[in-house]
Design a protein around this motif. Structure first.
Motif, PDB file in Angstrom:
ATOM      1  N   TYR A  36    -143.319  32.476   3.414  1.00  0.00           N
ATOM      2  CA  TYR A  36    -142.439  31.389   3.000  1.00  0.00           C
ATOM      3  C   TYR A  36    -141.650  31.824   1.762  1.00  0.00           C
ATOM      4  O   TYR A  36    -142.146  32.566   0.922  1.00  0.00           O
ATOM      5  CB  TYR A  36    -143.240  30.134   2.659  1.00  0.00           C
ATOM      6  N   ALA A 104    -150.950  33.838  -3.915  1.00  0.00           N
ATOM      7  CA  ALA A 104    -150.556  33.267  -5.197  1.00  0.00           C
ATOM      8  C   ALA A 104    -149.052  33.298  -5.432  1.00  0.00           C
ATOM      9  O   ALA A 104    -148.552  32.669  -6.362  1.00  0.00           O
ATOM     10  CB  ALA A 104    -151.266  33.979  -6.332  1.00  0.00           C
TER      11      ALA A 104
ATOM     12  N   ARG B   9    -138.709  11.336  -6.611  1.00  0.00           N
ATOM     13  CA  ARG B   9    -138.504  12.761  -6.894  1.00  0.00           C
ATOM     14  C   ARG B   9    -139.036  13.125  -8.268  1.00  0.00           C
ATOM     15  O   ARG B   9    -139.520  14.228  -8.481  1.00  0.00           O
ATOM     16  CB  ARG B   9    -137.021  13.102  -6.830  1.00  0.00           C
ATOM     17  N   GLN B  37    -148.459  22.179  -7.181  1.00  0.00           N
ATOM     18  CA  GLN B  37    -147.906  23.439  -7.670  1.00  0.00           C
ATOM     19  C   GLN B  37    -147.608  23.310  -9.156  1.00  0.00           C
ATOM     20  O   GLN B  37    -146.827  22.448  -9.565  1.00  0.00           O
ATOM     21  CB  GLN B  37    -146.640  23.815  -6.904  1.00  0.00           C
ATOM     22  N   GLN B  41    -148.430  29.026 -10.968  1.00  0.00           N
ATOM     23  CA  GLN B  41    -149.518  28.892  -9.994  1.00  0.00           C
ATOM     24  C   GLN B  41    -148.951  28.856  -8.589  1.00  0.00           C
ATOM     25  O   GLN B  41    -147.819  28.507  -8.349  1.00  0.00           O
ATOM     26  CB  GLN B  41    -150.321  27.613 -10.250  1.00  0.00           C
ATOM     27  N   GLY B  42    -149.764  29.187  -7.673  1.00  0.00           N
ATOM     28  CA  GLY B  42    -149.360  29.122  -6.281  1.00  0.00           C
ATOM     29  C   GLY B  42    -149.474  27.706  -5.758  1.00  0.00           C
ATOM     30  O   GLY B  42    -149.431  26.736  -6.508  1.00  0.00           O
ATOM     31  N   LEU B  43    -149.639  27.612  -4.467  1.00  0.00           N
ATOM     32  CA  LEU B  43    -149.771  26.315  -3.819  1.00  0.00           C
ATOM     33  C   LEU B  43    -151.254  25.977  -3.711  1.00  0.00           C
ATOM     34  O   LEU B  43    -151.987  26.635  -2.986  1.00  0.00           O
ATOM     35  CB  LEU B  43    -149.132  26.375  -2.432  1.00  0.00           C
ATOM     36  N   PHE B  45    -153.937  23.652  -2.298  1.00  0.00           N
ATOM     37  CA  PHE B  45    -154.068  22.695  -1.204  1.00  0.00           C
ATOM     38  C   PHE B  45    -154.899  21.497  -1.641  1.00  0.00           C
ATOM     39  O   PHE B  45    -156.000  21.641  -2.157  1.00  0.00           O
ATOM     40  CB  PHE B  45    -154.715  23.406  -0.014  1.00  0.00           C
ATOM     41  N   ASN B  56    -158.753  18.269   6.521  1.00  0.00           N
ATOM     42  CA  ASN B  56    -159.159  19.315   5.584  1.00  0.00           C
ATOM     43  C   ASN B  56    -158.982  18.803   4.175  1.00  0.00           C
ATOM     44  O   ASN B  56    -158.118  17.956   3.919  1.00  0.00           O
ATOM     45  CB  ASN B  56    -158.303  20.578   5.758  1.00  0.00           C
ATOM     46  N   LEU B  88    -145.727  19.816  -9.762  1.00  0.00           N
ATOM     47  CA  LEU B  88    -144.873  19.483  -8.626  1.00  0.00           C
ATOM     48  C   LEU B  88    -145.799  19.237  -7.441  1.00  0.00           C
ATOM     49  O   LEU B  88    -146.616  20.098  -7.105  1.00  0.00           O
ATOM     50  CB  LEU B  88    -143.908  20.627  -8.326  1.00  0.00           C
ATOM     51  N   LEU B  90    -146.090  18.750  -3.556  1.00  0.00           N
ATOM     52  CA  LEU B  90    -145.341  19.033  -2.331  1.00  0.00           C
ATOM     53  C   LEU B  90    -146.058  18.470  -1.119  1.00  0.00           C
ATOM     54  O   LEU B  90    -147.289  18.526  -1.020  1.00  0.00           O
ATOM     55  CB  LEU B  90    -145.166  20.540  -2.158  1.00  0.00           C
ATOM     56  N   GLN B 106    -145.088  24.911   8.741  1.00  0.00           N
ATOM     57  CA  GLN B 106    -145.042  23.760   7.861  1.00  0.00           C
ATOM     58  C   GLN B 106    -143.647  23.594   7.279  1.00  0.00           C
ATOM     59  O   GLN B 106    -143.040  24.543   6.810  1.00  0.00           O
ATOM     60  CB  GLN B 106    -146.078  23.908   6.750  1.00  0.00           C
ATOM     61  N   PHE B 108    -141.603  21.771   4.412  1.00  0.00           N
ATOM     62  CA  PHE B 108    -141.861  21.166   3.110  1.00  0.00           C
ATOM     63  C   PHE B 108    -140.749  20.226   2.679  1.00  0.00           C
ATOM     64  O   PHE B 108    -139.570  20.448   2.964  1.00  0.00           O
ATOM     65  CB  PHE B 108    -142.016  22.249   2.038  1.00  0.00           C
ATOM     66  N   GLY B 109    -141.162  19.197   1.961  1.00  0.00           N
ATOM     67  CA  GLY B 109    -140.200  18.345   1.293  1.00  0.00           C
ATOM     68  C   GLY B 109    -139.813  18.956  -0.042  1.00  0.00           C
ATOM     69  O   GLY B 109    -140.337  20.000  -0.430  1.00  0.00           O
ATOM     70  N   PRO B 110    -138.908  18.299  -0.791  1.00  0.00           N
ATOM     71  CA  PRO B 110    -138.454  18.841  -2.075  1.00  0.00           C
ATOM     72  C   PRO B 110    -139.464  18.660  -3.193  1.00  0.00           C
ATOM     73  O   PRO B 110    -139.341  19.283  -4.244  1.00  0.00           O
ATOM     74  CB  PRO B 110    -137.188  18.027  -2.364  1.00  0.00           C
TER      75      PRO B 110
END
Lengths: 112, 117
Positions: A36, A104, B9, B37, B41-43, B45, B56, B88, B90, B106, B108-110
């Protein structure tokens, strides 16, 4: 549990050069590997994906390679352009679980 | 076809308050996932819902909760906000015929930018 490691965290390349981002996964049952791209102020967007029955997939300047034995997969961007500057995420999932496990992220900077 | 929409938003709250964020998936998508987020940092979950059931769950405290309605719209709630909840948030939807089949891409929204003061 499943873990996905992504390197490097930041990558700076000259415009026109190639960029490579690598990910390693731990669950041998993983069989779906998407990449992504997240631009500033937006949500991530799928740019390319690969399944475990394929070793390589290309879409214009973007390619993904998969080495199931070593459990790693890579994103290759050739002839980089300013609009390639973004954060790139890799992920992995298995049909048994269906949940995406994310790396990450890599911040790609294209220098003019 | 309209994309994933998230409201609001932007949001500013103070510590101890609670907040509810909303996500409307792409028409026909029955799976909705939520992510946090933070800068650098990454995403991370949070959870995933499919057909109004949580499928999940990530490693977040019970202050984070969610739900999904019959029209697939989803909300997430954070109670007793802490400064560290600034992030943020998401939402992503995906198309599946059943939970274990179909396309896992997937969308994603803004995002909703939450600031806790």
């Amino acid at each position: 549990g499943e873990n996905v490691e992504q390197h490097p965290s930041t990558l700076s390349v000259q415009e026109g050069d190639s960029a490579v981002i690598k990910c390693t996964y731990s669950d041998s049952a993983s069989n779906y590997f998407p990449w992504y791209k997240q631009e500033l102020g937006k949500g991530p967007q799928l740019i390319i994906d690969i399944r475990s029955n394929v070793g390589e997939k290309k879409d214009q300047r973007i390619a993904v390679t998969l080495n199931k034995t070593a459990k790693h997969f890579s994103l290759h961007i050739t002839e980089t352009q300013p609009e390639d500057s973004a954060v790139y995420f890799c992920a992995a999932s298995a049909d048994s679980n269906y949940q995406l496990i994310w790396g990450a992220g890599t911040k790609l900077i294209i220098k003019p | 076809k309209a994309g994933v929409t998230q409201t609001p938003r932007y949001l500013i709250k103070t510590r101890g308050q609670q907040v509810t964020l909303s996500c409307s998936p792409i028409s026909g998508h029955r799976s909705v996932s939520w992510y946090q987020q933070t800068p650098g940092q990454g995403l991370q979950f949070l959870f995933e819902y499919f057909s109004e059931t949580q499928r999940n769950k990530g490693n977040f405290p019970g202050r984070f909760s969610g739900r999904q309605f019959s029209n697939s719209r989803s909300e997430m709630n954070v109670s007793t906000l802490e400064l560290g909840d600034s992030a943020l948030y998401l939402c992503a939807s995906s198309l599946r015929l059943t939970y274990r089949t179909g396309n896992n891409e997937q969308f994603f929204g803004p995002g909703t930018r939450l600031t806790v003061l």
